[in-house]
Design a protein around this motif. Sequence first.
Motif, short mmCIF file in Angstrom:
data_model
loop_
_atom_site.label_atom_id
_atom_site.label_comp_id
_atom_site.label_asym_id
_atom_site.label_seq_id
_atom_site.Cartn_x
_atom_site.Cartn_y
_atom_site.Cartn_z
N GLU A 19 0.95 -1.33 0.22
CA GLU A 19 0.04 -0.05 -0.21
C GLU A 19 0.69 1.24 0.05
OE1 GLU A 19 0.58 -1.86 4.11
OE2 GLU A 19 -0.53 -2.60 2.19
N ARG A 20 2.08 1.19 0.58
CA ARG A 20 2.94 2.32 0.50
C ARG A 20 3.60 2.46 -0.91
NH1 ARG A 20 6.85 2.56 5.28
NH2 ARG A 20 7.30 4.53 4.26
N LEU A 21 3.89 1.56 -1.36
CA LEU A 21 4.45 1.30 -2.65
C LEU A 21 3.69 2.15 -3.75
CD1 LEU A 21 6.55 0.94 -4.75
CD2 LEU A 21 5.96 -1.49 -4.88
N VAL A 22 2.31 1.64 -3.66
CA VAL A 22 1.30 2.04 -4.58
C VAL A 22 0.94 3.67 -4.43
CG1 VAL A 22 -1.19 2.08 -5.13
CG2 VAL A 22 -0.02 0.00 -4.68
N GLU A 23 0.93 4.22 -3.17
CA GLU A 23 0.82 5.35 -2.73
C GLU A 23 2.04 6.25 -3.32
OE1 GLU A 23 1.08 8.65 1.18
OE2 GLU A 23 0.84 6.50 1.35
N ARG A 24 3.43 5.66 -3.27
CA ARG A 24 4.77 6.27 -3.92
C ARG A 24 4.31 6.55 -5.38
NH1 ARG A 24 7.55 7.89 0.94
NH2 ARG A 24 9.27 8.64 -0.74
N ILE A 25 3.92 5.46 -6.11
CA ILE A 25 3.95 5.40 -7.50
C ILE A 25 2.83 6.33 -7.85
CG2 ILE A 25 3.06 4.09 -9.54
CD1 ILE A 25 4.07 1.49 -7.89
N LEU A 57 -3.83 3.53 -11.43
CA LEU A 57 -2.84 2.99 -12.22
C LEU A 57 -3.38 2.64 -13.81
CD1 LEU A 57 -1.01 0.69 -9.55
CD2 LEU A 57 -0.27 2.89 -10.78
N THR A 58 -4.17 3.51 -14.23
CA THR A 58 -4.29 3.55 -15.45
C THR A 58 -4.13 4.83 -16.10
OG1 THR A 58 -6.17 1.99 -15.27
CG2 THR A 58 -6.36 3.38 -17.37
N LEU A 59 -3.39 4.78 -17.44
CA LEU A 59 -2.65 6.04 -17.91
C LEU A 59 -3.84 6.25 -19.13
CD1 LEU A 59 -0.61 5.31 -15.96
CD2 LEU A 59 0.91 6.31 -17.71
N TYR A 60 -3.81 7.60 -19.61
CA TYR A 60 -4.64 7.94 -20.70
C TYR A 60 -3.89 9.08 -21.54
CZ TYR A 60 -8.78 5.93 -18.55
OH TYR A 60 -9.86 5.04 -18.29
N GLY A 95 11.70 7.54 -10.27
CA GLY A 95 10.96 7.33 -11.52
C GLY A 95 10.46 5.94 -11.38
N ALA A 96 9.75 5.69 -12.70
CA ALA A 96 9.11 4.33 -12.64
C ALA A 96 9.10 3.76 -14.15
CB ALA A 96 7.65 4.51 -12.16
N GLN A 97 9.40 2.71 -14.38
CA GLN A 97 8.67 1.99 -15.64
C GLN A 97 7.50 1.16 -15.40
OE1 GLN A 97 12.38 -0.57 -16.79
NE2 GLN A 97 13.26 0.79 -15.16
#
Length: 171
Positions: A19-25, A57-60, A95-97
């Motif tokens: 849950e903390r990782l999702v918050e950071r993302i 976590l869905t991008l447009y 950053g994120a991939q």
Amino acid sequence: MIANPWLVGPAPTAVLPRERLVERILNLLSSQNMCVLATTGPDGPLATPVRYYHHDLTLYVTSQAGTPKLRNIAGDPRVSVGVFAPLVGQASSRGAQLFGAARVLLPGDDGFEEGMAVYRWQSDAVERGRALVDVPRNPLLRIEVGRVVYTEHWLRRDGYAPRQFWTRDPG
């Protein structure tokens, strides 16, 4: 004197709670609006800088019809997206991939209006002198993220690995 002594030595290996990782993302996605969208087509890989908006976590991403990225996605919907914050030094590295599948939505398709509600097209309309009642009818890419490799060196301060991994289905 070392400005950030917690960067010295081997990196910690602890896994951040999900849950903390999702918050950071989500914080990263919310604090940026440009990414590099990578697709693969008959001529090889194509990396395109584009503006995005997201819902969870869905991008447009919007596009003009007939672009190379749309042609590539028609042949292979698998995409990779790179999002990153400005780098000032190792302490700021973040950053994120993101990896997932892209779907091209056209006006009238299920999900198009929902996606346009997420995509903040109104500022473009104002800048171009267009009416705010005219929702753009360009193709809209919906990228369902299935996997994320998240990097943030600041996590080392709290004893967590600077590279964390998220998958939609943790099982």
